[in-house]
Motif scaffolding. Sequence first.
Motif, PDB file in Angstrom:
ATOM      1  N   CYS A 241      -7.626   3.358   0.321  1.00 39.62           N
ATOM      2  CA  CYS A 241      -6.983   2.174   0.892  1.00 39.62           C
ATOM      3  C   CYS A 241      -8.036   1.321   1.592  1.00 39.62           C
ATOM      4  CB  CYS A 241      -5.890   2.585   1.873  1.00 39.62           C
ATOM      5  SG  CYS A 241      -4.885   1.191   2.451  1.00 39.62           S
TER       6      CYS A 241
ATOM      7  N   VAL B  27      -3.701  -0.741   8.020  1.00 38.39           N
ATOM      8  CA  VAL B  27      -4.587   0.034   7.139  1.00 38.39           C
ATOM      9  C   VAL B  27      -5.342   1.083   7.937  1.00 38.39           C
ATOM     10  CG1 VAL B  27      -6.601  -0.108   5.621  1.00 38.39           C
ATOM     11  CG2 VAL B  27      -4.783  -1.814   5.435  1.00 38.39           C
TER      12      VAL B  27
ATOM     13  N   VAL C 227       0.796  -1.222   0.000  1.00 34.44           N
ATOM     14  CA  VAL C 227       0.000   0.000   0.000  1.00 34.44           C
ATOM     15  C   VAL C 227       0.833   1.278   0.000  1.00 34.44           C
ATOM     16  CG1 VAL C 227      -1.884  -1.205   1.158  1.00 34.44           C
ATOM     17  CG2 VAL C 227      -0.260   0.084   2.527  1.00 34.44           C
TER      18      VAL C 227
ATOM     19  N   CYS D 288      -9.300  -2.901   2.820  1.00 32.41           N
ATOM     20  CA  CYS D 288      -8.766  -4.165   3.299  1.00 32.41           C
ATOM     21  C   CYS D 288      -9.867  -5.225   3.240  1.00 32.41           C
ATOM     22  CB  CYS D 288      -8.277  -3.981   4.733  1.00 32.41           C
ATOM     23  SG  CYS D 288      -7.550  -5.435   5.497  1.00 32.41           S
TER      24      CYS D 288
ATOM     25  N   SER E 216      -5.034   4.196  -5.834  1.00 34.70           N
ATOM     26  CA  SER E 216      -5.839   3.565  -4.798  1.00 34.70           C
ATOM     27  C   SER E 216      -5.441   2.101  -4.727  1.00 34.70           C
ATOM     28  CB  SER E 216      -7.330   3.701  -5.110  1.00 34.70           C
ATOM     29  OG  SER E 216      -7.651   3.107  -6.358  1.00 34.70           O
ATOM     30  N   VAL E 217      -5.733   1.446  -3.602  1.00 34.28           N
ATOM     31  CA  VAL E 217      -5.297   0.068  -3.438  1.00 34.28           C
ATOM     32  C   VAL E 217      -6.299  -0.716  -2.597  1.00 34.28           C
ATOM     33  CG1 VAL E 217      -3.845   0.708  -1.474  1.00 34.28           C
ATOM     34  CG2 VAL E 217      -3.390  -1.414  -2.689  1.00 34.28           C
TER      35      VAL E 217
ATOM     36  N   ILE F 112       0.084   4.432  -2.529  1.00 33.70           N
ATOM     37  CA  ILE F 112      -0.513   5.668  -2.032  1.00 33.70           C
ATOM     38  C   ILE F 112       0.387   6.863  -2.337  1.00 33.70           C
ATOM     39  CG2 ILE F 112      -1.142   6.884   0.095  1.00 33.70           C
ATOM     40  CD1 ILE F 112      -2.127   4.117   1.134  1.00 33.70           C
TER      41      ILE F 112
END
Length: 476
Positions: free
Chosen positions: A201, A188, A162, A203, A171-172, A166
């Motif tokens: 971000c 996160v 991440v 998860c 975006s991830v 970032i």
Amino acid sequence: MIDHTSLHLLIGGETISGGGRETQDVIDPATAEVLGALPHATKDDLDQALANAESGFQEWRRTSADKRAAALNKAAALLRERASDIGQLLTREQGKPVREAIGEVVYCAMLLEFYAGEAKRTYGRELVRPAGQAARVIYVPVGPIAGFAAWNFPAINVVRKVGGAIAAGCSVIVKPSEETPAAGIALVQALLDGGVPGNVCQCVFGVPDEVSRHLLASPVIRKVTFTGSTAVGKHLVKLAADDLKVTTMELGGHAPVMVFKDSDVDTVLDTMVGAAYRNAGQVCVSPTRFLVEEDLFPAFRDGFVERAKAIAVGNGFDKDTRMGPMANERGPEGLAKKIADAKNHGAKLDTGGERIGNQGFFFEPTVLSEVPTEAEIMNEEPFGPIALINPMAGADAIIEEANRLPYGLAAYAWTNDPVLRSRLAADVEAGMLAINGANVSAPDAPFGGVKWSGFGREDGAEGVMHCMVAKTIHEG
């Protein structure tokens, strides 16, 4: 602060659990007891995460580098404040000594701090053109990224997925390992608390193949980054190829340690024995194949065995513990089979080789010597607390054996000969080489391998640039 009784997804900044979602038990590797139940994302959850990732990318790519850097620095500060709490979560679910777990969280903060600076250093360049013309190269974020992290370093593997993304303006969606979820969730959450938007971000968790297939089937995802086994990495690359997605793969290793005749045996042993059994050998860059010039071999083997026997194995929360349990039931079972195969091929078991007790997943620090290259353990990553020590005829034989396998992540060498050191730098097939030391990673240094150990890089400037694409602008 999250604990193992409140595990959840993070989608669009919201904590999500319950709702009839399937769950998975998270196991304490020191006791084999259930710590908590982890919810799996539904297809609707994954679709929502994808939609968020698309909108988050459009917002974040236009956010100034200063603001992206500020969020990363704030998250790093929060990780430093929470390092003890997150480290205890990490030890509980993964097993490593708690001081190592806390150190892992602090290293994550260091990575985020470096990425924060690098967010403002994604320089382009101006090309030389005749008067009245211009051409320049700029770097733009690749797009939404799907990241898949392994369980052996539950925090570092997540931040590597991440942090660079970032910083680059991507975006991830990250999927930490389902076996070690709490540390990933906490990492996160620190990013979100630091100012990273919830749609930038996210998860998720689930059956790994189902989650990866769903995310990679979407045109929203433009890059895939993965840490794990070579077999799974090959599978993900094939899935990514269907949509020509960019990939970064940090895969398996089987690191050689080349010990040449001008080395001081005690110095090498004092450095490398601890490295070999760090995290119970469950490290992709773990030194595993010790290739020792013949003159040094007897003293080296005996010294290694003596030090291995002295390693205190126990619960990661015990202050005297130097090696915790293996992280899951598969570890001791798989390692025992490899040891039996090696012995059948004629290898000598110098110490260890057995599971410890009947509670948890503890295994003795093990040394095998004079291991034939036909043995399975000489060709497949052992990923456990074991060292393989073989006598070698000389430098040519050592380098040939070091390069024999299709893996090329990390390698180690011990020599004071400047000519030989130059040769090693040129000839050893590895993404990272440590000479007269055991460290192959740093926040400002690229991390990754060659051959079956993968491609692309995390950490360093490359960790950000590999989340970007070059765009050339021509003006007449």
